[in-house]
Write an enzyme that holds these catalytic residues in place. Structure first.
Site, PDB file in Angstrom:
ATOM      1  N   ASN A  87       0.825  -1.212   0.000  1.00  0.00           N
ATOM      2  CA  ASN A  87       0.000   0.000   0.000  1.00  0.00           C
ATOM      3  C   ASN A  87       0.849   1.248   0.000  1.00  0.00           C
ATOM      4  OD1 ASN A  87      -0.381   1.820   2.655  1.00  0.00           O
ATOM      5  ND2 ASN A  87       0.367  -0.214   3.234  1.00  0.00           N
ATOM      6  N   CYS A 153       4.701   5.458   9.789  1.00  0.00           N
ATOM      7  CA  CYS A 153       4.134   5.511   8.434  1.00  0.00           C
ATOM      8  C   CYS A 153       5.273   5.640   7.430  1.00  0.00           C
ATOM      9  CB  CYS A 153       3.171   6.696   8.306  1.00  0.00           C
ATOM     10  SG  CYS A 153       2.581   6.864   6.616  1.00  0.00           S
TER      11      CYS A 153
HETATM   12  C1  LIG Z   1      -3.778   0.113   3.303  1.00  0.00           C
HETATM   13  C2  LIG Z   1      -3.062   0.206   4.601  1.00  0.00           C
HETATM   14  C3  LIG Z   1      -3.128   1.387   5.345  1.00  0.00           C
HETATM   15  C4  LIG Z   1      -2.462   1.499   6.560  1.00  0.00           C
HETATM   16  N1  LIG Z   1      -2.572   2.657   7.284  1.00  0.00           N
HETATM   17  C5  LIG Z   1      -1.962   2.764   8.497  1.00  0.00           C
HETATM   18  C6  LIG Z   1      -2.137   3.912   9.315  1.00  0.00           C
HETATM   19  O1  LIG Z   1      -2.846   4.856   8.964  1.00  0.00           O
HETATM   20  N2  LIG Z   1      -1.491   3.942  10.523  1.00  0.00           N
HETATM   21  C7  LIG Z   1      -0.722   2.913  10.966  1.00  0.00           C
HETATM   22  O2  LIG Z   1      -0.165   2.974  12.070  1.00  0.00           O
HETATM   23  N3  LIG Z   1      -0.551   1.784  10.208  1.00  0.00           N
HETATM   24  C8  LIG Z   1      -1.151   1.691   9.003  1.00  0.00           C
HETATM   25  N4  LIG Z   1      -1.022   0.531   8.268  1.00  0.00           N
HETATM   26  C9  LIG Z   1      -0.189  -0.570   8.784  1.00  0.00           C
HETATM   27  C10 LIG Z   1      -1.020  -1.645   9.487  1.00  0.00           C
HETATM   28  O3  LIG Z   1      -1.705  -1.121  10.602  1.00  0.00           O
HETATM   29  C11 LIG Z   1      -0.131  -2.828   9.928  1.00  0.00           C
HETATM   30  O4  LIG Z   1       0.844  -2.341  10.825  1.00  0.00           O
HETATM   31  C12 LIG Z   1       0.580  -3.526   8.783  1.00  0.00           C
HETATM   32  O5  LIG Z   1      -0.279  -3.642   7.657  1.00  0.00           O
HETATM   33  C13 LIG Z   1       1.093  -4.906   9.172  1.00  0.00           C
HETATM   34  O6  LIG Z   1       0.035  -5.739   9.584  1.00  0.00           O
HETATM   35  P1  LIG Z   1      -0.578  -6.914   8.635  1.00  0.00           P
HETATM   36  O7  LIG Z   1       0.550  -7.827   8.276  1.00  0.00           O
HETATM   37  O8  LIG Z   1      -1.639  -7.567   9.468  1.00  0.00           O
HETATM   38  O9  LIG Z   1      -1.127  -6.210   7.440  1.00  0.00           O
HETATM   39  C14 LIG Z   1      -1.687   0.408   7.045  1.00  0.00           C
HETATM   40  C15 LIG Z   1      -1.643  -0.780   6.303  1.00  0.00           C
HETATM   41  C16 LIG Z   1      -2.316  -0.895   5.103  1.00  0.00           C
HETATM   42  C17 LIG Z   1      -2.255  -2.190   4.325  1.00  0.00           C
END
Ligand SMILES: Cc1cc2nc3c(=O)[nH]c(=O)nc-3n(C[C@H](O)[C@H](O)[C@H](O)COP(=O)(O)O)c2cc1C
Length: 375
Positions: A87, A153
């Site tokens: 993303n 981020c």
């Molecule tokens: C589309 C998208 C948007 C995200 N936006 C944020 C955000 O605004 N703030 C944040 O701390 N993490 C954000 N993340 C990170 C996720 O919270 C998470 O830390 C990361 O995707 C890893 O977890 P996962 O393997 O379960 O996806 C975002 C992730 C994705 C895929």
């Protein structure tokens, strides 16, 4: 009945599973659906004070791979399995004034569920540090149970924001301290994995007064170039920037960071994220010292908020506690129980005497040793 509840940084959770700050928590409707589905808590999509405009077109795509080609492509192919999410989405494009009444309503409707507000500002001036405090006061007055500072981020060009804070121990301390100055609720800091030694930044956050460390956000990454079009699989006007990799692809890397931090600070609180879709992965985070676990990618692919994911996490935890009911009654009883297994490479046992084949074993990925060929 198994005891799913945990107390983490002083906050009581009916279960230790949260939706992480991301699209699943970007609206009131999503969060209410998530609570109805059974999530113990949510971390609200990161809120800032500066205007946010996302790129044209898709903000998230999913990498898939197949046993035939081992390619990591965003193209959907039959028989493919999820590799990760990619993303380049920024923080919430809704203002703090939009969020405050929503947080208040959500908490009123679900007083026993946990709402953590993720916030983000810059760090280059006193004005920016005050912005962190303004956000903190706004979300805590709205009834949030805790705050998660976004030091992670990966899409910020500004040197004083997002993962650029998480790469700088000085900024990690200063910002955490500024937030703690006005916070009456627990403060978690979410660190970037894109740093040389995450233990250094974790230490800095704790020095600033952080109540917990959250890890991982996504890892910097690029999509592939399509061999037909010679363009990146996701791009705008032929251009791409590094985006964030999440999902199964980051699980082992995120576990390594978590294990190192929780070993360095065994008495501190950690919330694990990265590649969780089932209790099996959550178990690794718990056994390495995490008190809660968060989910993004898997939930996005399950009706946007993960109703089946949370069912599986809860039933997996129940079954696990049932199986080990003689020794463990709750997550707290086995939390960190495998943390001491991580040691230096030199402390791993070597074969001795006759059992040492001198590199002549037949092992996947290595050439057949000459002795085995001639035998
Ligand atoms: C589309 C998208 C948007 C995200 N936006 C944020 C955000 O605004 N703030 C944040 O701390 N993490 C954000 N993340 C990170 C996720 O919270 C998470 O830390 C990361 O995707 C890893 O977890 P996962 O393997 O379960 O996806 C975002 C992730 C994705 C895929």
């Amino acid at each position: 009945m198994a005891n799913r509840s945990v107390t983490f940084t002083g906050i009581k959770f009916e279960n230790p599973f949260l939706l992480s700050s991301a699209p699943p928590t970007e609206s009131e409707n999503n969060i209410l659906r998530a609570f109805d589905a059974g999530w113990g808590g949510v971390v609200v999509k990161t809120i800032g004070l500066h205007p946010v405009v996302n790129v044209v077109g898709a903000r998230t795509k999913f990498f898939r791979t197949t046993p035939d080609d081992n390619n990591v492509s965003m193209k959907k192919r039959p028989g493919s399995a999820l590799h990760g999410s990619w993303n380049w989405e920024l923080i919430s494009d809704k203002s703090i004034d939009w969020w405050v009444p929503k947080i208040r309503k959500i908490k009123q409707a679900h007083p026993s569920k946990v709402v953590i507000a993720s916030i983000m500002a810059g760090s280059g001036s006193d004005k920016e540090l005050r912005a962190w405090q303004t956000l903190t006061e706004a979300v805590q007055d709205a009834g949030s149970d805790g705050i998660e500072c976004n030091f992670s981020c990966p899409h910020m060009d500004r040197k004083d924001m997002g993962s650029n804070i998480g790469k700088d121990e000085g900024l990690c301390s200063v910002v955490t301290e500024a937030v703690k100055e006005v916070a009456k609720i627990p403060v978690w800091t979410k660190l970037t994995p894109a740093t040389q030694d995450i233990v250094v930044e974790a230490a800095a956050c704790f020095r600033g007064g952080a109540d917990a460390i959250v890890s991982s956000n996504t890892f910097p990454s690029l999509p592939l170039i399509d061999p037909e079009t010679l363009e990146f699989e996701i791009q705008v006007d032929g251009k791409v920037s590094t985006g964030g990799l999440g999902g199964p692809a980051i699980l082992p890397m995120s576990l390594a960071n978590m294990a190192r931090m929780s070993q360095a600070f065994p008495d501190k609180a950690f919330s694990g994220i990265g590649g969780v879709s089932d209790f099996n992965q959550a178990l690794s985070y718990f056994m390495l010292g995490c008190g809660t676990v968060q989910v993004c990618t898997a939930a996005m692919l399950d009706s946007a908020i993960g109703p089946n994911i949370i069912k599986r996490l809860n039933s997996g935890l129940d079954a696990f506690l049932d199986k080990h009911s003689d020794t463990w009654k709750s997550v707290e009883d086995f939390r960190g129980s495998r943390r001491d297994r991580l040691v230096l490479q030199s402390q791993i046992r070597r074969p001795e005497g006759d059992s040492y084949a001198g590199g002549m074993e037949i092992v996947e990925g290595y050439a057949v040793p000459e002795s085995a060929v001639s035998a």
